[in-house]
Design a protein around this motif. Structure first.
Motif, PDB file in Angstrom:
ATOM      1  N   PHE A  71     -25.462  59.037 -78.850  1.00  0.00           N
ATOM      2  CA  PHE A  71     -25.196  58.123 -77.841  1.00  0.00           C
ATOM      3  C   PHE A  71     -24.594  58.702 -76.457  1.00  0.00           C
ATOM      4  O   PHE A  71     -24.480  58.058 -75.374  1.00  0.00           O
ATOM      5  N   SER A  72     -24.009  59.690 -76.738  1.00  0.00           N
ATOM      6  CA  SER A  72     -23.431  60.495 -75.369  1.00  0.00           C
ATOM      7  C   SER A  72     -24.232  61.184 -74.703  1.00  0.00           C
ATOM      8  O   SER A  72     -24.024  61.351 -73.501  1.00  0.00           O
ATOM      9  N   ILE A  73     -25.456  61.201 -75.064  1.00  0.00           N
ATOM     10  CA  ILE A  73     -26.391  62.009 -74.294  1.00  0.00           C
ATOM     11  C   ILE A  73     -27.347  60.990 -73.332  1.00  0.00           C
ATOM     12  O   ILE A  73     -27.418  59.780 -74.001  1.00  0.00           O
ATOM     13  N   LYS A  74     -27.420  60.940 -72.191  1.00  0.00           N
ATOM     14  CA  LYS A  74     -28.024  60.115 -71.231  1.00  0.00           C
ATOM     15  C   LYS A  74     -29.297  60.194 -70.686  1.00  0.00           C
ATOM     16  O   LYS A  74     -29.564  61.609 -70.512  1.00  0.00           O
ATOM     17  N   TYR A  75     -29.918  59.570 -70.441  1.00  0.00           N
ATOM     18  CA  TYR A  75     -31.506  60.022 -69.824  1.00  0.00           C
ATOM     19  C   TYR A  75     -31.256  60.598 -68.454  1.00  0.00           C
ATOM     20  O   TYR A  75     -30.228  60.312 -67.993  1.00  0.00           O
ATOM     21  N   PRO A  76     -32.102  61.571 -68.229  1.00  0.00           N
ATOM     22  CA  PRO A  76     -33.330  61.812 -68.647  1.00  0.00           C
ATOM     23  C   PRO A  76     -33.493  62.950 -69.679  1.00  0.00           C
ATOM     24  O   PRO A  76     -34.559  63.696 -69.962  1.00  0.00           O
ATOM     25  N   HIS A  77     -32.331  63.164 -70.322  1.00  0.00           N
ATOM     26  CA  HIS A  77     -32.288  64.318 -71.601  1.00  0.00           C
ATOM     27  C   HIS A  77     -33.274  63.778 -72.589  1.00  0.00           C
ATOM     28  O   HIS A  77     -33.486  62.558 -72.939  1.00  0.00           O
ATOM     29  N   PRO A  78     -34.202  64.613 -73.118  1.00  0.00           N
ATOM     30  CA  PRO A  78     -35.120  64.226 -74.174  1.00  0.00           C
ATOM     31  C   PRO A  78     -34.773  63.636 -75.264  1.00  0.00           C
ATOM     32  O   PRO A  78     -35.459  62.749 -76.053  1.00  0.00           O
ATOM     33  N   MET A  79     -33.381  64.015 -75.733  1.00  0.00           N
ATOM     34  CA  MET A  79     -32.853  63.256 -77.142  1.00  0.00           C
ATOM     35  C   MET A  79     -31.950  62.163 -76.794  1.00  0.00           C
ATOM     36  O   MET A  79     -31.272  61.783 -77.491  1.00  0.00           O
ATOM     37  N   SER A  80     -32.190  61.600 -75.217  1.00  0.00           N
ATOM     38  CA  SER A  80     -31.253  60.433 -75.030  1.00  0.00           C
ATOM     39  C   SER A  80     -31.790  59.090 -76.078  1.00  0.00           C
ATOM     40  O   SER A  80     -33.082  59.407 -76.323  1.00  0.00           O
ATOM     41  N   PRO A  81     -31.119  58.056 -76.194  1.00  0.00           N
ATOM     42  CA  PRO A  81     -31.540  56.894 -76.861  1.00  0.00           C
ATOM     43  C   PRO A  81     -32.172  56.082 -76.151  1.00  0.00           C
ATOM     44  O   PRO A  81     -32.181  55.926 -75.037  1.00  0.00           O
ATOM     45  N   CYS A  82     -33.262  55.406 -76.831  1.00  0.00           N
ATOM     46  CA  CYS A  82     -34.123  54.565 -76.327  1.00  0.00           C
ATOM     47  C   CYS A  82     -34.491  53.580 -77.268  1.00  0.00           C
ATOM     48  O   CYS A  82     -34.285  53.716 -78.445  1.00  0.00           O
ATOM     49  N   ILE A  83     -35.374  52.317 -76.860  1.00  0.00           N
ATOM     50  CA  ILE A  83     -35.701  51.749 -77.903  1.00  0.00           C
ATOM     51  C   ILE A  83     -37.239  51.591 -77.985  1.00  0.00           C
ATOM     52  O   ILE A  83     -37.927  51.759 -76.990  1.00  0.00           O
ATOM     53  N   ASP A  84     -37.791  51.748 -79.325  1.00  0.00           N
ATOM     54  CA  ASP A  84     -39.147  51.849 -79.489  1.00  0.00           C
ATOM     55  C   ASP A  84     -39.928  50.552 -80.209  1.00  0.00           C
ATOM     56  O   ASP A  84     -39.052  49.879 -80.966  1.00  0.00           O
ATOM     57  N   HIS A  85     -40.836  50.167 -79.853  1.00  0.00           N
ATOM     58  CA  HIS A  85     -41.622  49.144 -80.310  1.00  0.00           C
ATOM     59  C   HIS A  85     -42.653  49.595 -81.374  1.00  0.00           C
ATOM     60  O   HIS A  85     -43.095  50.546 -81.163  1.00  0.00           O
ATOM     61  N   ILE A  86     -41.989  49.149 -82.763  1.00  0.00           N
ATOM     62  CA  ILE A  86     -42.717  49.703 -83.956  1.00  0.00           C
ATOM     63  C   ILE A  86     -44.176  49.403 -83.771  1.00  0.00           C
ATOM     64  O   ILE A  86     -44.931  50.430 -83.906  1.00  0.00           O
ATOM     65  N   ILE A  87     -44.601  48.285 -83.494  1.00  0.00           N
ATOM     66  CA  ILE A  87     -45.932  47.993 -83.410  1.00  0.00           C
ATOM     67  C   ILE A  87     -46.123  47.721 -81.666  1.00  0.00           C
ATOM     68  O   ILE A  87     -45.344  46.963 -81.276  1.00  0.00           O
ATOM     69  N   PRO A  88     -46.675  49.032 -81.106  1.00  0.00           N
ATOM     70  CA  PRO A  88     -46.733  48.760 -79.698  1.00  0.00           C
ATOM     71  C   PRO A  88     -47.098  47.410 -79.053  1.00  0.00           C
ATOM     72  O   PRO A  88     -48.108  46.979 -79.519  1.00  0.00           O
ATOM     73  N   ALA A  93     -34.794  55.076 -81.083  1.00  0.00           N
ATOM     74  CA  ALA A  93     -35.349  56.230 -81.221  1.00  0.00           C
ATOM     75  C   ALA A  93     -34.879  57.292 -80.407  1.00  0.00           C
ATOM     76  O   ALA A  93     -34.209  56.844 -79.182  1.00  0.00           O
ATOM     77  N   HIS A  94     -35.280  58.350 -80.311  1.00  0.00           N
ATOM     78  CA  HIS A  94     -35.213  59.460 -79.300  1.00  0.00           C
ATOM     79  C   HIS A  94     -35.938  59.346 -78.205  1.00  0.00           C
ATOM     80  O   HIS A  94     -37.096  58.954 -78.391  1.00  0.00           O
ATOM     81  N   TRP A  95     -35.650  59.578 -76.937  1.00  0.00           N
ATOM     82  CA  TRP A  95     -36.697  59.108 -75.762  1.00  0.00           C
ATOM     83  C   TRP A  95     -37.874  60.114 -75.883  1.00  0.00           C
ATOM     84  O   TRP A  95     -39.067  59.551 -75.909  1.00  0.00           O
ATOM     85  N   THR A  96     -37.753  61.135 -76.389  1.00  0.00           N
ATOM     86  CA  THR A  96     -38.897  62.316 -76.732  1.00  0.00           C
ATOM     87  C   THR A  96     -39.696  61.802 -77.810  1.00  0.00           C
ATOM     88  O   THR A  96     -41.251  61.810 -77.871  1.00  0.00           O
ATOM     89  N   TRP A 125     -31.725  72.837 -72.690  1.00  0.00           N
ATOM     90  CA  TRP A 125     -31.326  71.513 -72.981  1.00  0.00           C
ATOM     91  C   TRP A 125     -30.127  71.507 -74.030  1.00  0.00           C
ATOM     92  O   TRP A 125     -29.508  70.518 -74.075  1.00  0.00           O
ATOM     93  N   ILE A 126     -29.724  72.759 -74.590  1.00  0.00           N
ATOM     94  CA  ILE A 126     -28.496  72.816 -75.215  1.00  0.00           C
ATOM     95  C   ILE A 126     -27.164  72.581 -74.266  1.00  0.00           C
ATOM     96  O   ILE A 126     -26.395  71.947 -74.729  1.00  0.00           O
ATOM     97  N   ASN A 127     -27.246  73.130 -73.010  1.00  0.00           N
ATOM     98  CA  ASN A 127     -26.366  73.055 -72.366  1.00  0.00           C
ATOM     99  C   ASN A 127     -26.580  71.934 -71.401  1.00  0.00           C
ATOM    100  O   ASN A 127     -25.752  71.894 -69.990  1.00  0.00           O
ATOM    101  N   TYR A 128     -27.531  71.251 -71.216  1.00  0.00           N
ATOM    102  CA  TYR A 128     -27.860  70.233 -70.148  1.00  0.00           C
ATOM    103  C   TYR A 128     -26.818  69.273 -70.015  1.00  0.00           C
ATOM    104  O   TYR A 128     -26.372  68.547 -71.265  1.00  0.00           O
TER     105      TYR A 128
END
Length: 114
Positions: free
Chosen positions: A39-56, A72-75, A107-110
């Motif tokens: 959760f310390s990773i913020k958007y637009p980093h691809p590994m940032s947290p987001c919410i996924d709709h299981i059934i879109p 989910a991870h954003w990516t 992305w490691i140092n992003y």
């Protein structure tokens, strides 16, 4: 004309935001790839947290029901998009990899701009 998303602009917005906070407070693992979410990773980093709709929502999933939302991870969420596959008559999301990240960014140092 763009289609109006009820979880972003419509009547489900408030409930979606409440459920998003609840999921962020209770879940720690990506529902798509199974890896921990930082959760310390913020958007637009691809590994940032987001919410996924299981059934879109595009496939008939409820836009704000807590049972249709997962961490989910954003990516992972972008790769999953609106894909589904059937298993034993139930709709289930297809698990995709989150390891295909753009190579033009280190992305490691992003660090996201504050």
């Amino acid at each position: 004309m763009a289609i109006k998303r009820l979880d972003r602009d419509g009547s489900h917005r408030k409930q979606f935001e409440r459920n998003k906070k609840r999921i962020y407070a209770t879940q720690t693992v990506c529902g798509i790839c199974g890896k921990p979410v930082d959760f310390s990773i913020k958007y637009p980093h691809p590994m940032s947290p987001c919410i996924d709709h299981i059934i879109p929502v595009a496939k008939g999933g409820h836009p704000s029901d807590i049972d249709n939302l997962q961490l989910a991870h954003w990516t992972c969420n972008r790769q999953k998009s609106d894909k589904l596959f059937a298993t034993n008559g139930k709709k289930v999301t297809k698990i995709t990899s989150n390891r295909v990240l753009p190579t033009i960014i280190d992305w490691i140092n992003y660090r996201a701009k504050k």
